[in-house]
Design a protein around this motif. Structure first.
Motif, PDB file in Angstrom:
ATOM      1  N   TYR A 122       0.821  -1.209   0.000  1.00 59.84           N
ATOM      2  CA  TYR A 122       0.000   0.000   0.000  1.00 59.84           C
ATOM      3  C   TYR A 122       0.856   1.260   0.000  1.00 59.84           C
ATOM      4  O   TYR A 122       1.962   1.286   0.560  1.00 59.84           O
ATOM      5  N   SER A 123       0.326   2.318  -0.607  1.00 65.21           N
ATOM      6  CA  SER A 123       0.981   3.621  -0.534  1.00 65.21           C
ATOM      7  C   SER A 123       0.898   4.132   0.903  1.00 65.21           C
ATOM      8  O   SER A 123       0.150   3.590   1.721  1.00 65.21           O
ATOM      9  N   GLU A 124       1.658   5.184   1.207  1.00 67.06           N
ATOM     10  CA  GLU A 124       1.650   5.736   2.564  1.00 67.06           C
ATOM     11  C   GLU A 124       0.231   6.158   2.975  1.00 67.06           C
ATOM     12  O   GLU A 124      -0.205   5.914   4.105  1.00 67.06           O
ATOM     13  N   LYS A 125      -0.468   6.799   2.054  1.00 69.38           N
ATOM     14  CA  LYS A 125      -1.814   7.277   2.351  1.00 69.38           C
ATOM     15  C   LYS A 125      -2.773   6.119   2.590  1.00 69.38           C
ATOM     16  O   LYS A 125      -3.561   6.129   3.549  1.00 69.38           O
ATOM     17  N   SER A 126      -2.689   5.096   1.734  1.00 72.80           N
ATOM     18  CA  SER A 126      -3.588   3.943   1.875  1.00 72.80           C
ATOM     19  C   SER A 126      -3.276   3.160   3.140  1.00 72.80           C
ATOM     20  O   SER A 126      -4.186   2.681   3.827  1.00 72.80           O
ATOM     21  N   PHE A 127      -1.990   3.042   3.490  1.00 69.60           N
ATOM     22  CA  PHE A 127      -1.625   2.319   4.704  1.00 69.60           C
ATOM     23  C   PHE A 127      -2.169   3.038   5.938  1.00 69.60           C
ATOM     24  O   PHE A 127      -2.646   2.408   6.881  1.00 69.60           O
ATOM     25  N   ALA A 128      -2.080   4.371   5.907  1.00 67.39           N
ATOM     26  CA  ALA A 128      -2.619   5.145   7.035  1.00 67.39           C
ATOM     27  C   ALA A 128      -4.123   4.932   7.165  1.00 67.39           C
ATOM     28  O   ALA A 128      -4.650   4.760   8.269  1.00 67.39           O
ATOM     29  N   THR A 129      -4.821   4.923   6.032  1.00 67.34           N
ATOM     30  CA  THR A 129      -6.274   4.753   6.053  1.00 67.34           C
ATOM     31  C   THR A 129      -6.673   3.356   6.525  1.00 67.34           C
ATOM     32  O   THR A 129      -7.580   3.191   7.350  1.00 67.34           O
ATOM     33  N   ARG A 130      -5.980   2.328   6.009  1.00 67.38           N
ATOM     34  CA  ARG A 130      -6.358   0.943   6.286  1.00 67.38           C
ATOM     35  C   ARG A 130      -5.876   0.439   7.640  1.00 67.38           C
ATOM     36  O   ARG A 130      -6.493  -0.444   8.239  1.00 67.38           O
ATOM     37  N   PHE A 131      -4.751   0.985   8.127  1.00 67.70           N
ATOM     38  CA  PHE A 131      -4.183   0.444   9.363  1.00 67.70           C
ATOM     39  C   PHE A 131      -3.983   1.496  10.457  1.00 67.70           C
ATOM     40  O   PHE A 131      -4.530   1.358  11.559  1.00 67.70           O
ATOM     41  N   VAL A 132      -3.223   2.534  10.161  1.00 71.36           N
ATOM     42  CA  VAL A 132      -2.861   3.502  11.197  1.00 71.36           C
ATOM     43  C   VAL A 132      -4.083   4.101  11.873  1.00 71.36           C
ATOM     44  O   VAL A 132      -4.145   4.230  13.102  1.00 71.36           O
TER      45      VAL A 132
ATOM     46  N   ASP B 160      -5.247   6.387  18.801  1.00 72.90           N
ATOM     47  CA  ASP B 160      -3.860   6.767  19.074  1.00 72.90           C
ATOM     48  C   ASP B 160      -2.899   6.255  18.007  1.00 72.90           C
ATOM     49  O   ASP B 160      -1.674   6.368  18.154  1.00 72.90           O
ATOM     50  N   GLY B 161      -3.457   5.684  16.932  1.00 73.29           N
ATOM     51  CA  GLY B 161      -2.615   5.118  15.877  1.00 73.29           C
ATOM     52  C   GLY B 161      -1.656   6.112  15.249  1.00 73.29           C
ATOM     53  O   GLY B 161      -0.449   5.848  15.152  1.00 73.29           O
ATOM     54  N   PRO B 162      -2.151   7.278  14.796  1.00 75.18           N
ATOM     55  CA  PRO B 162      -1.241   8.244  14.166  1.00 75.18           C
ATOM     56  C   PRO B 162      -0.099   8.665  15.089  1.00 75.18           C
ATOM     57  O   PRO B 162       1.044   8.811  14.650  1.00 75.18           O
ATOM     58  N   LYS B 163      -0.411   8.853  16.375  1.00 69.12           N
ATOM     59  CA  LYS B 163       0.627   9.250  17.334  1.00 69.12           C
ATOM     60  C   LYS B 163       1.679   8.153  17.475  1.00 69.12           C
ATOM     61  O   LYS B 163       2.886   8.421  17.463  1.00 69.12           O
ATOM     62  N   HIS B 164       1.220   6.899  17.604  1.00 69.14           N
ATOM     63  CA  HIS B 164       2.169   5.788  17.747  1.00 69.14           C
ATOM     64  C   HIS B 164       2.996   5.612  16.477  1.00 69.14           C
ATOM     65  O   HIS B 164       4.191   5.289  16.551  1.00 69.14           O
ATOM     66  N   PHE B 165       2.386   5.833  15.324  1.00 65.86           N
ATOM     67  CA  PHE B 165       3.092   5.696  14.050  1.00 65.86           C
ATOM     68  C   PHE B 165       4.256   6.687  13.976  1.00 65.86           C
ATOM     69  O   PHE B 165       5.357   6.338  13.528  1.00 65.86           O
ATOM     70  N   GLU B 166       4.017   7.918  14.426  1.00 65.85           N
ATOM     71  CA  GLU B 166       5.083   8.923  14.437  1.00 65.85           C
ATOM     72  C   GLU B 166       6.171   8.549  15.433  1.00 65.85           C
ATOM     73  O   GLU B 166       7.365   8.778  15.180  1.00 65.85           O
ATOM     74  N   GLU B 167       5.784   7.982  16.572  1.00 63.89           N
ATOM     75  CA  GLU B 167       6.774   7.552  17.560  1.00 63.89           C
ATOM     76  C   GLU B 167       7.651   6.430  17.004  1.00 63.89           C
ATOM     77  O   GLU B 167       8.864   6.394  17.255  1.00 63.89           O
TER      78      GLU B 167
END
Length: 583
Positions: free
Chosen positions: A553-563, A568-575
Motif C-alpha cells: 500500500y501507498s503511505e496514504k492507503s496504509f494510514a487509512t487501512r491500518f494507522v 492513538d494510531g497516528p501518534k504511535h506511528f510517528e513515535e
C-alpha cells in the motif's frame, strides 16, 4: 587547543550521519445573559439588512473596533493605550466576535446608525463577557495558534493577573514595540509575572554593564530568556569577545534577527572555538565580516557541527579548518551546508566506498560539496549505467565529477570502462543465460538493463538465496519475477530475510510467493510491521497477514487501512518513525 572538537557530541559522527534523516483555536463558550436576546435583535436589525446604504466591510470592522475600545476602556477600566491596541490589533478576535453576533457584515448601516451600532455591540459585550487574554495576546503580535495554549484556565480578565499589565508597561516604556512583546510572552512568560520593580531591576543590571537602551531592547526581543533567573553572564562574554575582535554594539544588533531566538552559551562556545582556530585576530575579524552567520545562525550550533564533521573525517589541524571556513560558499544557511555534506557522506557510504577514501574526498572537497545537493544513490546507478565499484573508482580518480551530478543538472551516462566493462557484461550475459533467457533476445536486452552491478556480484547474490535451502529453479523463478532483488548487496538481502523469517516468523515460501518484498527498505518493513503488531495487541487487527498485504500500500492507503484504526494510531506511528531514526 582543539578541546572543543573532542567534545562527546562529535564522537559518533558516522553513526549520527547515518541515522538522521489549520491553526487550532479553542475559545471558551460563555453562557449568555437572558437580557442579551433583546440586545441581539437590536444589533441584527441595525447591521443585517434593515438599513443598507453601501458601507463596505472594513468600515463595519472599524465600527466594531470603536465598540471594543469603548467596552475595554470605559466599561472594563483598562488603560487607554492597552484598550486601543486590543481593539485595533486583534483582527482574528474581532472577526470571530462579529461572527458570533451573527450580523450580516457585508450589508451596511447608514452613517446615522453608526453610533447605535457601537452602543449595541457594547451592550452585547456587557452581557456576554469575553476572555480578555485573547485580544490582548493577539495585540502583542501572536497568532491564535501561538497563544491558545497560553491563555490562563482560571482567569478571564486582565486585571485578575496582578502584574501582567505592570510588566507590559515596563517593556513599553523601555521602547519595545507591542507587536514584539508577543515573542517575549511566548518564550519567557514568567517575566510578565514579576513583582513590582523586579523586571526594571533586571534590565537596569544589563545597562550597568554598558549596554545601550537601543541595543538592549533588541537583545531582549531576540533572547527573552536573559531576563529569567540570574544575569546571563554568557551574553556579556560574547559581547565582550566581539568587541575585543573589533565589533561594536551596532554590528552585533545588525546581525541579530528578531525572528530568531539565541542561545548565548552556544554562541560563546562557537566564538571560543573560532579563536582557537584563528590565532591571528585580524584574520578572524575578516572572516567574521564576511561570514557573521558562523556565530549568529542557530547560535553557532551549525558551525560547531560542521567542525565536528570535519574533525571526525580527519581535518584536525588549524590550517584545514580555517581554509574550510574561509572558502564556505554563499549557500543560504549553514544548516544547508551540513545537510549537503551529510547527504554526500551517505551517498559515498551507500556505494560502499572505504571509510578512509570517504574521509579523503570530503576533507579536501567539503568547501564546494556543501553547496551541492546530490540525488539518491539509486538514481545515479540507473542514469550513469554503472555499478557501485565503478562509481567509487570514478569519484576517487576525480571527485569533481560529482559537480556534474548535483540536483538540477542533467546527468549523462558514464563512458564504458574498456576491458573490465566488457568482462562484466559477458558475465551478466552468462548469468542471464543460466536463468533461462535466450541469447540476443529482446528479453535479454531488457534484463541486462535491469540488473545493475558486476556479473560476479549477481551470481553471489543468486547463491545467497540457494544457501537458504531454496531450489535453484525456484530462485530462478523469483529473479525472473522480480529482478530488483539482485540489485542489492548480499548482506542487505541477508538482513531483510532474517527480519522477515526469524523475527516475524514468515516461512521462506512467503518470499517465494512475493519476492518483490525484498526491494522495500528494512526501515519501511520495521515501521509497517511494527504498526501492525501494535494494532494486534489492542485488538484492532486480526491474525498475521501476507507480507504483500502490509507492504504494497501507498503511505496514504496504509494510514487509512491500518494507522487510523485506533485513535492513538497516528501518534504511535510517528513515535515508531522517531525510534527507527535513533536505531
Amino acid at each position: 587547543m582543539m578541546s572543543l572538537l573532542r567534545n562527546p557530541r562529535f564522537t559518533s559522527l558516522f553513526n549520527w550521519v547515518s541515522q538522521i534523516s489549520a491553526e487550532t483555536l479553542s475559545k471558551p463558550q460563555l453562557p449568555g445573559h437572558s437580557r442579551s436576546f433583546a440586545t441581539r435583535r437590536t444589533l441584527d436589525a441595525e447591521v443585517s439588512g434593515e438599513k443598507r446604504s453601501g458601507r463596505p466591510r472594513n468600515e463595519i470592522r472599524k465600527v466594531a473596533q470603536v465598540a471594543m475600545f469603548d467596552y475595554f476602556h470605559h466599561n472594563r477600566g483598562l488603560q487607554f493605550l492597552v484598550a486601543e491596541s486590543m481593539s485595533k490589533n486583534a483582527p482574528f478576535f474581532n472577526d470571530n466576535l462579529l461572527k458570533k453576533l451573527n450580523g450580516d457584515f457585508d450589508a451596511d448601516a447608514d452613517a446615522d446608525a453608526g453610533d447605535d451600532l457601537v452602543r449595541s455591540i457594547t451592550r452585547f459585550l456587557l452581557f456576554n463577557p469575553v476572555n480578555e487574554f485573547e485580544p490582548f495576546l493577539e495585540s502583542l503580535g501572536l497568532k491564535p495558534s501561538e497563544y491558545s495554549h497560553l491563555i490562563p484556565c482560571d482567569k478571564m480578565f486582565l486585571n485578575e493577573d496582578a502584574f501582567l499589565l505592570e510588566n507590559y508597561h515596563v517593556f513599553w516604556n523601555y521602547g519595545i514595540d507591542r507587536k514584539k512583546m508577543g515573542k517575549i510572552f511566548k518564550e519567557a512568560r514568567e517575566v510578565f509575572g514579576y513583582e513590582t520593580g523586579v523586571l526594571a531591576a533586571k534590565i537596569q543590571a544589563y545597562e550597568d554593564l554598558g549596554f545601550s537602551k537601543v541595543f538592549l531592547s533588541k537583545v531582549i526581543v531576540c533572547s527573552p530568556s536573559i531576563l529569567i533567573g540570574d544575569m546571563n553572564v554568557e551574553m556579556a562574554k560574547v559581547i565582550g569577545m566581539l568587541r575585543t575582535i573589533g565589533f561594536g554594539f551596532d554590528w552585533v544588533a545588525e546581525n541579530l534577527s528578531e525572528e530568531a531566538t539565541y542561545d548565548w552559551s552556544s554562541m560563546h562556545r562557537c566564538l571560543r572555538f573560532l579563536r582557537d582556530v584563528f590565532l591571528d585576530e585580524s584574520e578572524l575579524r575578516e572572516l567574521m565580516k564576511k561570514q557573521p552567520r558562523l556565530v549568529f545562525e542557530s547560535s553557532g550550533e551549525w558551525t560547531l557541527m560542521l567542525a565536528g564533521f570535519e574533525t571526525k573525517l580527519g581535518s584536525s589541524s588549524r590550517s584545514e579548518l580555517s581554509s574550510l571556513f574561509q572558502k564556505l560558499p554563499e549557500v543560504p544557511g549553514l544548516g544547508k551546508c551540513v545537510s549537503n555534506l551529510r547527504h554526500c557522506f551517505l551517498f559515498l557510504k551507500e556505494i560502499e566506498m572505504e571509510a578512509a577514501e570517504i574521509g579523503k574526498v570530503l576533507r579536501v572537497h567539503s568547501w564546494w560539496l556543501c553547496a551541492s545537493r546530490l540525488k539518491q544513490t539509486s538514481t545515479y546507478l540507473n542514469i550513469l549505467k554503472c555499478g557501485k565499484r565503478r562509481l567509487c573508482q570514478v569519484i576517487q580518480e576525480n571527485p569533481e565529477e560529482m559537480k556534474k551530478w548535483s540536483i538540477g543538472l542533467k546527468v549523462q551516462p558514464l563512458p564504458g570502462s574498456g576491458v573490465d566493462f566488457r568482462e562484466s557484461k559477458a558475465m551478466k550475459i552468462q548469468f542471464l543465460l543460466d536463468l533461462g533467457y535466450k541469447e540476443n533476445s529482446k528479453e535479454m536486452e531488457r534484463a541486462l538493463k535491469s540488473f545493475r552491478g558486476r556479473g560476479s556480484e549477481l551470481s553471489k547474490r543468486f547463491s545467497f538465496f540457494v544457501s537458504l535451502g531454496l531450489d535453484e529453479e525456484v530462485v530462478k523463478d523469483m529473479v525472473r519475477a522480480s529482478p530488483d532483488v539482485l540489485t542489492q548487496a548480499s548482506d542487505v538481502l541477508e538482513t531483510k530475510v532474517k527480519y522477515l523469517v526469524e523475527e516475524l516468523g514468515y516461512p521462506l515460501s512467503a518470499l517465494v510467493a512475493f519476492p518483490s518484498c525484498l526491494k522495500y527498505t528494512l526501515e519501511k518493513m520495521k515501521l509497517r510491521f511494527g504498526m501492525f503488531a501494535w494494532l494486534q495487541a489492542r485488538g484492532k487487527a486480526g491474525p498475521k497477514l501476507a507480507i504483500s498485504s502490509i507492504l504494497v500500500y501507498s503511505e496514504k492507503s496504509f494510514a487509512t487501512r491500518f494507522v487510523n484504526r485506533h485513535p492513538d494510531g497516528p501518534k504511535h506511528f510517528e513515535e515508531l518513525k522517531k525510534q527507527l531514526l535513533c536505531e
